[in-house]
Motif scaffolding. Sequence first.
Motif, PDB file in Angstrom:
ATOM      1  N   UNK A   1       0.829  -1.200   0.000  1.00 53.04           N
ATOM      2  CA  UNK A   1       0.000   0.000   0.000  1.00 53.04           C
ATOM      3  C   UNK A   1       0.864   1.251   0.000  1.00 53.04           C
ATOM      4  N   UNK A   2       0.633   2.124  -0.972  1.00 51.79           N
ATOM      5  CA  UNK A   2       1.356   3.392  -1.072  1.00 51.79           C
ATOM      6  C   UNK A   2       0.360   4.505  -0.785  1.00 51.79           C
ATOM      7  N   UNK A   3       0.366   5.010   0.441  1.00 48.64           N
ATOM      8  CA  UNK A   3      -0.613   6.004   0.865  1.00 48.64           C
ATOM      9  C   UNK A   3       0.069   7.318   1.219  1.00 48.64           C
ATOM     10  N   UNK A   4      -0.580   8.429   0.888  1.00 48.31           N
ATOM     11  CA  UNK A   4      -0.046   9.746   1.203  1.00 48.31           C
ATOM     12  C   UNK A   4      -0.242  10.064   2.687  1.00 48.31           C
ATOM     13  N   UNK A   5       0.727  10.739   3.305  1.00 51.76           N
ATOM     14  CA  UNK A   5       0.527  11.175   4.691  1.00 51.76           C
ATOM     15  C   UNK A   5      -0.503  12.304   4.750  1.00 51.76           C
ATOM     16  N   UNK A   6      -1.174  12.433   5.881  1.00 55.10           N
ATOM     17  CA  UNK A   6      -2.195  13.452   6.069  1.00 55.10           C
ATOM     18  C   UNK A   6      -1.566  14.740   6.603  1.00 55.10           C
ATOM     19  N   UNK A   7      -1.868  15.887   5.984  1.00 60.52           N
ATOM     20  CA  UNK A   7      -1.340  17.149   6.517  1.00 60.52           C
ATOM     21  C   UNK A   7      -2.076  17.576   7.779  1.00 60.52           C
ATOM     22  N   UNK A   8      -1.462  18.473   8.527  1.00 62.37           N
ATOM     23  CA  UNK A   8      -2.124  19.033   9.698  1.00 62.37           C
ATOM     24  C   UNK A   8      -3.147  20.066   9.227  1.00 62.37           C
ATOM     25  N   UNK A   9      -4.155  20.389  10.045  1.00 65.80           N
ATOM     26  CA  UNK A   9      -5.127  21.421   9.661  1.00 65.80           C
ATOM     27  C   UNK A   9      -4.438  22.745   9.370  1.00 65.80           C
ATOM     28  N   UNK A  10      -4.991  23.480   8.417  1.00 65.07           N
ATOM     29  CA  UNK A  10      -4.401  24.756   8.000  1.00 65.07           C
ATOM     30  C   UNK A  10      -4.387  25.757   9.150  1.00 65.07           C
ATOM     31  N   UNK A  11      -3.200  26.284   9.423  1.00 61.45           N
ATOM     32  CA  UNK A  11      -3.003  27.315  10.443  1.00 61.45           C
ATOM     33  C   UNK A  11      -2.297  28.478   9.745  1.00 61.45           C
ATOM     34  N   UNK A  12      -3.021  29.579   9.556  1.00 68.01           N
ATOM     35  CA  UNK A  12      -2.456  30.692   8.792  1.00 68.01           C
ATOM     36  C   UNK A  12      -1.159  31.213   9.419  1.00 68.01           C
ATOM     37  N   UNK A  13      -1.118  31.295  10.733  1.00 69.92           N
ATOM     38  CA  UNK A  13       0.086  31.811  11.393  1.00 69.92           C
ATOM     39  C   UNK A  13       1.299  30.937  11.120  1.00 69.92           C
ATOM     40  N   UNK A  14       1.081  29.630  10.954  1.00 71.07           N
ATOM     41  CA  UNK A  14       2.191  28.714  10.685  1.00 71.07           C
ATOM     42  C   UNK A  14       2.676  28.842   9.246  1.00 71.07           C
ATOM     43  N   UNK A  15       1.749  29.146   8.329  1.00 68.38           N
ATOM     44  CA  UNK A  15       2.093  29.208   6.911  1.00 68.38           C
ATOM     45  C   UNK A  15       2.605  30.586   6.501  1.00 68.38           C
ATOM     46  N   UNK A  16       2.163  31.633   7.176  1.00 73.25           N
ATOM     47  CA  UNK A  16       2.489  32.996   6.770  1.00 73.25           C
ATOM     48  C   UNK A  16       3.981  33.253   6.543  1.00 73.25           C
TER      49      UNK A  16
END
Length: 447
Positions: free
Chosen positions: A336-351
């Motif tokens: 099985x080749x499965x993609x990892x799940x991202x964390x919920x979007x946090x604008x402060x973390x991405x900014x």
Amino acid sequence: MSEQSLQEFVTAAAERFGIPGAAAGVHVDGRAVYACHGVTSVENPLPVDEHTWFALGSVSKTFTATAVMRLVEHGRIDLDAPVRRYVPELVLADEDHAAAVTVRQLLNHTAGLGVRLVVETGDGDDALAGFVGHLDQIELIGAPGSRASYSQAGYNLLGRVLEKVTGLTFERAVAELALAPLGLHETAYFTDQVMTRRFACGHNADQDGTPVVARQWKDSRGNNPGGGIAATVADQLRWGRFHLGESELVKQMQTPTVDLRGSTLGDAFGVCWFLRDVDGTATVGHGGSGNGQFAELLIVPGRDFVVSVMSNGGPGGVAFNREVVQFALEHYLGVLDRDPEPVPYDHAQVAPIVGVYETEILTLTIRAEEGAQAPLLEVVIKPEIRAASEKEVPADYPPFPFGLLPGAGDEYIVTGGAMKGQRGFLTRDASGAVIGVDLAGRLFGRA
């Protein structure tokens, strides 16, 4: 697993992704299973079969690397010798860099060269010599050996190494060292070798999503070592079976040489090959893309297994090929080749990573808005490169949503669009500021 089920999956996936034509092949249990779909061209539609030729893009690098390793076996090339031993005319923007870079570093993408050099050097036997003559213009992204970063230009330079050592043209050297010994009669570099056979035209989608034939079939001759070969899926299975072997050459090419971080492509580079652990199973692979044509080759040495997929439609070709490979792994091997799940979007973390990043020919832009479902990543060809190109240039993809992965927040995964499932990571300076983004093994530096 029945042949019909592979065929049913390929047909359904091709229709879902809008792929005009595709060919898939699986070597399993000592036999070959094929599943083909659609047509070679929407303008002159002929059925695709296992003997239809496709342009393989960067899968070509596996042939260049194998030919180099043949000469290493014969004692004619030293992997740790400076490239200038074989190509003394090599000039880069930094003299120390040019003097230090080795053959091994070209093979495992640690030579510190930028991704690509856009230069037209014609279709004559001097095309590679001309390409190397322009390498003083390529971006240098780090000292030789300091990090892995995928480089088309590095493999074109390896092609010139082959020419200088053998006294042959690059294409003739590969034919004598790799193609002819393995009986690969459906693999070649020149369009005049392909035009008498059934071959697939690339397609790109117009504004309405309708496939339109791509007029440039493959790249120029100066890019043959890094991306110029064409083949059928039947020959790709033969090529994969060779790399299932137990020879010292094969083992050396599949031994990790440098770790990769946060990449869908692999956990490490061997010699050319991307090495990846999938569900506890060691795999060896390489993909490629061109103007509306896409290819994927994956080998599972411990299970005597090869899967090859080719498709002739963008923008869905990469995702289609990946799904077919995943299907084959699961249904033939139970892997099985499965993609990892991202964390919920946090604008402060991405900014802090919002901004513009670039290579010599591409611009990568990260955008994020508070309240959005996900940040967006956009990769486009620079306008000046598009305007200056004498060849047809594929259309840019729409922006991709992406998400950060669990951990320190420096790895991410594309969660939608044509590049869904592609992973990458951020590079920071000593202060923690993001100065680069890696995508598909390539470093984009902050503009």
